[in-house]
Scaffold this motif. Structure first.
Motif, PDB file in Angstrom:
ATOM      1  N   PHE A 202       2.370 -11.026  -1.717  1.00 44.40           N
ATOM      2  CA  PHE A 202       2.232 -11.807  -0.487  1.00 44.40           C
ATOM      3  C   PHE A 202       3.350 -12.836  -0.433  1.00 44.40           C
ATOM      4  N   CYS A 203       3.538 -13.442   0.724  1.00 43.85           N
ATOM      5  CA  CYS A 203       4.535 -14.507   0.865  1.00 43.85           C
ATOM      6  C   CYS A 203       4.116 -15.444   1.983  1.00 43.85           C
ATOM      7  N   ARG A 204       4.717 -16.622   1.992  1.00 45.39           N
ATOM      8  CA  ARG A 204       4.560 -17.507   3.148  1.00 45.39           C
ATOM      9  C   ARG A 204       5.390 -16.955   4.300  1.00 45.39           C
TER      10      ARG A 204
ATOM     11  N   ALA B 195       5.084 -13.171  -4.087  1.00 48.22           N
ATOM     12  CA  ALA B 195       4.271 -13.474  -5.264  1.00 48.22           C
ATOM     13  C   ALA B 195       3.106 -12.498  -5.373  1.00 48.22           C
ATOM     14  N   SER B 196       2.555 -12.388  -6.580  1.00 50.88           N
ATOM     15  CA  SER B 196       1.377 -11.544  -6.810  1.00 50.88           C
ATOM     16  C   SER B 196       0.147 -12.189  -6.181  1.00 50.88           C
ATOM     17  N   LYS B 197      -0.676 -11.395  -5.509  1.00 48.66           N
ATOM     18  CA  LYS B 197      -1.897 -11.920  -4.896  1.00 48.66           C
ATOM     19  C   LYS B 197      -2.750 -12.612  -5.950  1.00 48.66           C
ATOM     20  N   GLY B 198      -3.190 -13.826  -5.618  1.00 47.47           N
ATOM     21  CA  GLY B 198      -3.950 -14.646  -6.554  1.00 47.47           C
ATOM     22  C   GLY B 198      -3.160 -15.827  -7.075  1.00 47.47           C
TER      23      GLY B 198
ATOM     24  N   VAL C 245       1.188 -23.209  -1.591  1.00 45.25           N
ATOM     25  CA  VAL C 245       1.112 -21.756  -1.547  1.00 45.25           C
ATOM     26  C   VAL C 245       0.973 -21.208  -0.124  1.00 45.25           C
ATOM     27  N   GLY C 246       0.395 -21.999   0.780  1.00 46.45           N
ATOM     28  CA  GLY C 246       0.070 -21.470   2.100  1.00 46.45           C
ATOM     29  C   GLY C 246       0.945 -21.996   3.225  1.00 46.45           C
ATOM     30  N   ASP C 247       0.955 -21.260   4.336  1.00 44.69           N
ATOM     31  CA  ASP C 247       1.703 -21.667   5.521  1.00 44.69           C
ATOM     32  C   ASP C 247       1.282 -23.065   5.963  1.00 44.69           C
ATOM     33  N   GLY C 248       2.232 -23.801   6.519  1.00 39.96           N
ATOM     34  CA  GLY C 248       1.968 -25.160   6.961  1.00 39.96           C
ATOM     35  C   GLY C 248       1.777 -26.125   5.810  1.00 39.96           C
TER      36      GLY C 248
ATOM     37  N   TYR D 271      -3.827 -13.554 -11.499  1.00 36.13           N
ATOM     38  CA  TYR D 271      -3.271 -12.456 -10.720  1.00 36.13           C
ATOM     39  C   TYR D 271      -3.100 -11.239 -11.633  1.00 36.13           C
ATOM     40  N   GLY D 272      -3.037 -10.074 -11.008  1.00 34.24           N
ATOM     41  CA  GLY D 272      -2.851  -8.849 -11.763  1.00 34.24           C
ATOM     42  C   GLY D 272      -1.389  -8.588 -12.080  1.00 34.24           C
TER      43      GLY D 272
END
Length: 429
Positions: A418-420, A340-343, A215-218, A348-349
């Motif tokens: 959010f996105c990477r 993507a939706s936060k969470g 989900v996260g950078d790197g 997520y909502g």
């Protein structure tokens, strides 16, 4: 031709978008579809796993070709049922789709056919599973045997973490999908995705892509269904691709046919490029998501003739003709960024309003594929899933494609998304 496309995600939107461009196609019907697919052709409110409903729909609209996008209906045997009704279907049989639907089945096939993959064990009880860990070195790879929406793989860094994960998975963390557990040795290398379109005998290979699972950078954080992708992936050199064909794809297709379960459709090969060459991470029985988006966007030619012959047979000996129709030599570097939706991939909502998609689509080279969207009663576009939009762009270079995709992201007004920010980092350095 009239086509019926099963599915509702970004993969299916990309397929509908590409197939609708073919001069052979009059209309692409989708079930259940999404707001982006509705702009391409009629959508019917029939769920992708509603086998009876889909059969009734097919009998009603009488499509010339049915394309099954997601894995769930394949695992339920939809392709077999539709073929028995006389329809031409792009998608493997229920038996062949077990290459994705059961990790244990898939590993057993690889061992039988001599296909390189990680050493493994298969377990339904915690004690022998934990004993098996002592034969391995950290990190440990634990996989739910069944379908888990792309989230059934856990990489445990320590023995204690792996043992705790065994207890959780066998206790129903992924429902029935993890009633059986596969534990594998960790393979060191760089992962890529290779897609083979086949009628069970002949085969055409698309450019290799690379997904970004974490989900996260790197490449940090939990695994997801995929946060972005790009193609072509330089880690799959001409030499590596030749080995994938010779050592993986050809033995699998020949073995499956010999064992009475010929594979028709698209075979997704998750490949780990190791110091010893390519090894299989997993097989999927359909196009990857979001890899499909970059492939459909980057391909210059018509994919419909290839999909049709894969569904009906006769590809062997004509592969070069279909490669020319695809215009593989003109494939443009392409990247997609998942918003993507936060969470996500946790809770997520839903229902947040999304603006700016039209503005993003107006940017040169950019196409936004809908993955988890809906239309509110007032007509507003809203989020209804974890992965919501796939902002996809092609360019003269991968750098140009990535920059255009992020320009598309910047044009979208969605504070709850959010996105990477590092899609393509392995290729771009």
């Amino acid at each position: 031709m009239n086509i019926l496309l099963i599915g509702s995600g970004g993969r299916e939107h990309a397929l509908a978008w590409k197939m609708a461009q073919s001069p052979l196609v009059d209309v692409v019907h989708s079930a259940p579809g999404n707001p982006g697919m509705h702009e391409i052709g009629p959508c019917f409110d029939v769920a992708a796993d509603d086998v009876d409903g889909l059969v009734k729909l097919a009998l009603q609209i009488e499509p010339d070709l049915i394309v099954i996008g997601p894995e769930a209906p394949l695992a339920l045997g939809l392709s077999d049922i539709l073929r028995a009704r006389g329809f031409d279907v792009f998608g493997p049989s229920k038996e062949a789709a077990k290459l994705e639907a059961s990790k244990a089945f898939s590993k057993a096939r690889m061992v039988k056919y001599g296909v390189p993959t990680a050493a493994y064990g298969e377990f339904t009880q915690a004690a022998p599973a934990k004993a098996f860990l002592n034969k391995m070195k950290a990190p440990y790879v634990l996989k739910a045997d069944g379908l888990a929406a792309g989230k059934g793989v856990v990489i445990a860094e320590t023995l204690a973490e792996a043992e705790a994960e065994i207890d959780e998975m066998l206790s129903g963390k992924f429902g029935d999908a993890s009633a059986t557990l596969v534990i594998e040795e960790f393979m060191h290398g760089e992962e890529a995705s290779v897609f083979v379109i086949t009628d069970g005998v002949g085969a055409v290979y698309l450019p290799a892509a690379q997904d970004h699972k974490r989900v996260g950078d790197g490449d940090t954080g939990p695994n997801t269904g995929g946060m972005g992708a790009y193609a072509p992936a330089p880690v799959v050199s001409t030499e590596i691709m030749a080995r994938v064909k010779r050592e993986i794809a050809e033995p699998m297709l020949k073995g499956m046919a010999k064992d009475g379960m010929p594979y028709q459709g698209v075979l997704y090969i998750g490949v780990m490029v190791t110091a010893d060459g390519p090894k299989v991470v997993e097989f999927n029985a359909r196009f990857g998501d979001p890899e499909c988006q970059v492939l459909m966007k980057g391909l210059a030619g018509d994919i419909v003739p290839l999909i049709l012959i894969a569904a009906t047979g006769g590809l062997k000996g004509s592969e070069k003709d279909f490669e020319r129709l695809l215009e593989l030599e003109s494939f443009r570097p392409t990247a997609t960024v998942v918003m993507a939706s936060k969470g996500y991939p946790g809770s997520y909502g839903k229902g947040s309003v999304i603006g700016g998609v039209t503005a993003a689509n107006a940017i040169d080279g950019v196409t936004v594929f809908h993955a988890g969207t809906d239309v509110a009663p007032d007509g507003a576009l809203v989020a209804k899933g974890g992965r919501v939009l796939n902002v996809t762009a092609s360019g003269a270079t991968l750098r140009e494609a990535v920059d255009s995709a992020y320009a598309g992201v910047a044009a979208i007004d969605w504070p709850e998304g959010f996105c990477r920010r590092d899609i393509g980092w392995r290729a771009l350095g």
